[in-house]
Write a protein that holds these residues in place. Structure first.
Motif, short mmCIF file in Angstrom:
data_model
loop_
_atom_site.label_atom_id
_atom_site.label_comp_id
_atom_site.label_asym_id
_atom_site.label_seq_id
_atom_site.Cartn_x
_atom_site.Cartn_y
_atom_site.Cartn_z
N SER A 1 68.03 -7.07 -11.53
CA SER A 1 68.47 -6.92 -10.13
C SER A 1 67.37 -6.41 -9.20
N TYR A 2 66.12 -6.50 -9.60
CA TYR A 2 65.02 -6.13 -8.72
C TYR A 2 64.70 -7.28 -7.76
N VAL A 3 64.46 -6.92 -6.51
CA VAL A 3 63.96 -7.90 -5.55
C VAL A 3 62.57 -8.34 -5.99
N THR A 4 62.41 -9.62 -6.23
CA THR A 4 61.15 -10.16 -6.76
C THR A 4 60.59 -11.17 -5.77
N LEU A 5 59.31 -11.04 -5.48
CA LEU A 5 58.63 -11.92 -4.54
C LEU A 5 57.54 -12.70 -5.25
N ALA A 6 57.27 -13.89 -4.77
CA ALA A 6 56.21 -14.72 -5.34
C ALA A 6 55.53 -15.50 -4.23
N LYS A 7 54.26 -15.85 -4.45
CA LYS A 7 53.54 -16.67 -3.48
C LYS A 7 52.53 -17.53 -4.21
N ARG A 8 52.12 -18.59 -3.54
CA ARG A 8 51.05 -19.44 -4.06
C ARG A 8 50.38 -20.13 -2.87
N THR A 9 49.20 -20.64 -3.13
CA THR A 9 48.49 -21.44 -2.14
C THR A 9 48.83 -22.90 -2.38
N LEU A 10 49.29 -23.56 -1.33
CA LEU A 10 49.62 -24.98 -1.44
C LEU A 10 48.36 -25.83 -1.42
N PRO A 11 48.34 -26.98 -2.10
CA PRO A 11 49.52 -27.67 -2.63
C PRO A 11 49.92 -27.30 -4.06
N ALA A 12 49.02 -26.70 -4.85
CA ALA A 12 49.36 -26.54 -6.27
C ALA A 12 48.75 -25.28 -6.87
N GLY A 13 48.64 -24.22 -6.10
CA GLY A 13 48.09 -22.99 -6.63
C GLY A 13 49.01 -22.33 -7.63
N ASP A 14 48.46 -21.39 -8.41
CA ASP A 14 49.27 -20.65 -9.37
C ASP A 14 50.15 -19.63 -8.64
N TRP A 15 51.33 -19.39 -9.18
CA TRP A 15 52.23 -18.42 -8.59
C TRP A 15 51.81 -17.00 -8.93
N GLU A 16 51.77 -16.14 -7.93
CA GLU A 16 51.61 -14.70 -8.12
C GLU A 16 52.99 -14.07 -7.92
N VAL A 17 53.48 -13.37 -8.93
CA VAL A 17 54.84 -12.81 -8.91
C VAL A 17 54.77 -11.30 -8.88
N HIS A 18 55.58 -10.69 -8.02
CA HIS A 18 55.57 -9.23 -7.86
C HIS A 18 57.00 -8.69 -7.83
N LYS A 19 57.32 -7.80 -8.78
CA LYS A 19 58.61 -7.11 -8.77
C LYS A 19 58.50 -5.91 -7.84
N THR A 20 59.29 -5.90 -6.79
CA THR A 20 59.20 -4.82 -5.81
C THR A 20 59.92 -3.57 -6.30
N GLN A 21 59.86 -2.53 -5.49
CA GLN A 21 60.53 -1.27 -5.81
C GLN A 21 62.01 -1.29 -5.47
N TYR A 22 62.51 -2.39 -4.89
CA TYR A 22 63.88 -2.44 -4.38
C TYR A 22 64.80 -3.22 -5.31
N THR A 23 66.06 -2.79 -5.37
CA THR A 23 67.09 -3.49 -6.11
C THR A 23 68.26 -3.81 -5.18
N GLY A 24 69.18 -4.64 -5.66
CA GLY A 24 70.37 -4.96 -4.91
C GLY A 24 71.59 -4.94 -5.81
N ASN A 25 72.76 -4.87 -5.20
CA ASN A 25 74.01 -4.94 -5.94
C ASN A 25 74.30 -6.41 -6.24
N THR A 26 73.76 -6.88 -7.33
CA THR A 26 73.87 -8.30 -7.66
C THR A 26 75.26 -8.68 -8.18
N ALA A 27 76.14 -7.70 -8.36
CA ALA A 27 77.51 -8.02 -8.77
C ALA A 27 78.30 -8.69 -7.65
N ASP A 28 77.79 -8.60 -6.42
CA ASP A 28 78.43 -9.22 -5.26
C ASP A 28 77.51 -10.32 -4.75
N ALA A 29 77.94 -11.57 -4.86
CA ALA A 29 77.07 -12.70 -4.51
C ALA A 29 76.80 -12.83 -3.02
N HIS A 30 77.46 -12.00 -2.19
CA HIS A 30 77.12 -11.98 -0.77
C HIS A 30 75.76 -11.32 -0.51
#
Length: 443
Positions: free
Chosen positions: A70-99
């Motif tokens: 349930s951690y907010v996770t961010l990712a980025k890449r350089t287009l058109p075909a760069g490798d993904w850089e993935v970062h798990k942030t310090q924030y979480t959410g109540n993922t039991a509620d799909a809203h």
């Protein structure tokens, strides 16, 4: 020599997995790019009202999702075909509620803005510490006004200025208002354009979708809901703004007196309650700025995707008619529904203007499907599946900023399962990936 053939075989298999040759896809070139693993116990990562799940700033593409913890996770890449850089942030959410979705946008200076974990609770908002960074700063307010009961946070990029607008509901289902804020990159300050743009008057609320066209006009359409029960959805209404959200008019240019209410709203299409009319779908425009609104509701016992659109100043409707079964919507919470809400976009190639719908339908084994048609022709809708396996209860999100820039369609894809009414299923994390269409099928 044996090692050479082994390497060749691995390369061949890899190519087939990237450049798919799925059944029915002979004229659609696409590839898949895997980013990471995401929470899949409900549909929180894939509900359609995420604005945005994926977005692009210049040549950097960003994605956001909740991981298995349930951690907010961010990712980025350089287009058109760069490798993904993935970062798990310090924030979480109540993922039991799909809203409680994550929505992101990048301003003109390259700062990533993010809002997450909302269903009638206080605003959760943060900004990246540097341009193009995945590292987020501390949570903060926007304006401090009407930020205690936030739902459905949505960012939109304004044309050319690099500024943003932010829309959300304050209040609850059946009695809420639409708030709209504006971000000025020159000052780095949010201001409130409208504390109450669309007023439910304590009796109902508007479930909206919006789009900023190539001319910079903001288009908003919505259905009204009278109570918490989805069966009380009715009608499709419309408004637009040509000055960044400050003033609003009907499609005719006639000014609205704000806030907009049920009595004063322009009805693009009248639909009674108990029609299985869904809320929070999508809209777009053609090159001339004519709005196209996608939805579904029941007609003669069948649940059909419908397109309400403006042509020569007249509201019209396209009945897709390619489904042959129906269902009835009722109750509250996140529903388990046989079809997804549709995404819509319009592309003009040569002299033809083609309308596209993205959706998932259990009649097509819950694969990702694209339907397309030139509305001016008498030909039937054409349908093509973009996956060869089920995506469960997925709903479509695609990179609208990239599409506006290049015409390419990058679709957020993850297999998820939704139990009706905010239930959860015990499911392992599933791959989060982009399905990248390099060209679109034509009529």
């Amino acid at each position: 020599m044996r090692l050479f053939y082994l390497k060749f075989l691995v390369l061949l298999i890899s190519s087939i997995s990237i450049f798919s040759a799925c059944k029915g896809l002979s004229d659609v070139a696409f590839k898949k790019s895997i980013i990471g693993s995401g929470w899949a116990n409900n549909s929180i990562n894939t509900v359609i009202f995420r604005q945005n799940a994926v977005t692009t700033h210049r040549n950097t593409q960003f994605v956001a999702y909740y991981d298995a913890q349930s951690y907010v996770t961010l990712a980025k890449r350089t287009l058109p075909a760069g490798d993904w850089e993935v970062h798990k942030t310090q924030y979480t959410g109540n993922t039991a509620d799909a809203h409680n979705v994550i929505s992101i946008a990048v301003d003109g200076d390259g700062y990533l803005h993010i809002s997450w974990d909302h269903h009638d609770n206080e605003l959760r908002y943060a900004v990246s510490v540097e341009p193009l960074s995945l590292v987020l700063g501390a949570k903060k307010q926007m304006t401090g006004i009407e930020e205690g009961k936030v739902s459905y946070p949505q960012f939109y990029n304004l044309k050319n200025s690099g500024d943003l607008i932010f829309m959300y509901r304050s209040g609850q289902s059946g009695r809420g208002i639409l708030v709209i804020n504006s971000y000025d990159i020159k000052t780095g300050v949010w201001s409130q354009l409208h504390q109450n743009l669309i007023d439910g008057e304590g009796k109902r609320n508007a479930y909206w979708q919006a789009y900023v066209d190539k001319q910079g006009t903001i288009h908003v359409s919505w259905v009204w809901r009278e109570t918490w029960d989805v069966s009380t959805n009715h009608d499709i209404a419309y408004a637009k703004s040509t000055d960044g959200g400050k003033t609003w008019t009907r499609s005719t240019g006639e000014a609205y007196e704000l806030p907009i209410t049920q009595e004063t709203a322009e009805n693009a299409w009248e639909i009674p309650q108990n029609s299985s009319l869904i809320n929070q779908t999508s809209m777009t425009t053609d090159d001339a700025g004519n709005p196209y609104i996608a939805n579904y509701w029941n007609v003669e016992g069948k649940t059909q995707y419908q397109i309400v659109y403006l042509e020569n100043g007249i509201w019209k409707k396209q009945h897709t008619s390619f489904r042959d079964s129906g269902f009835d919507l009722g109750g509250g919470g996140t529903k388990k529904i046989p079809i997804s809400r549709p995404e819509i976009f319009v592309q003009k190639q040569k002299s033809e203007k083609t309308v596209y719908l993205l959706f998932r339908d259990d009649l097509r084994e819950s694969k990702i499907t694209i339907a397309y048609k030139n509305l001016a022709s008498q030909k039937d809708w054409k349908l093509q599946d973009l996956t060869d396996i089920s995506v469960g209860d997925w709903e479509p999100n695609f990179d609208k900023q990239l599409y506006k820039q290049t015409g390419k369609v990058h679709i957020f894809q993850q297999e998820v399962i939704q139990v009706d009414g905010e239930g959860l299923i015990d499911k392992k994390a599933t791959p989060v990936q982009l399905l990248e269409l390099d060209n679109l099928p034509l009529n």
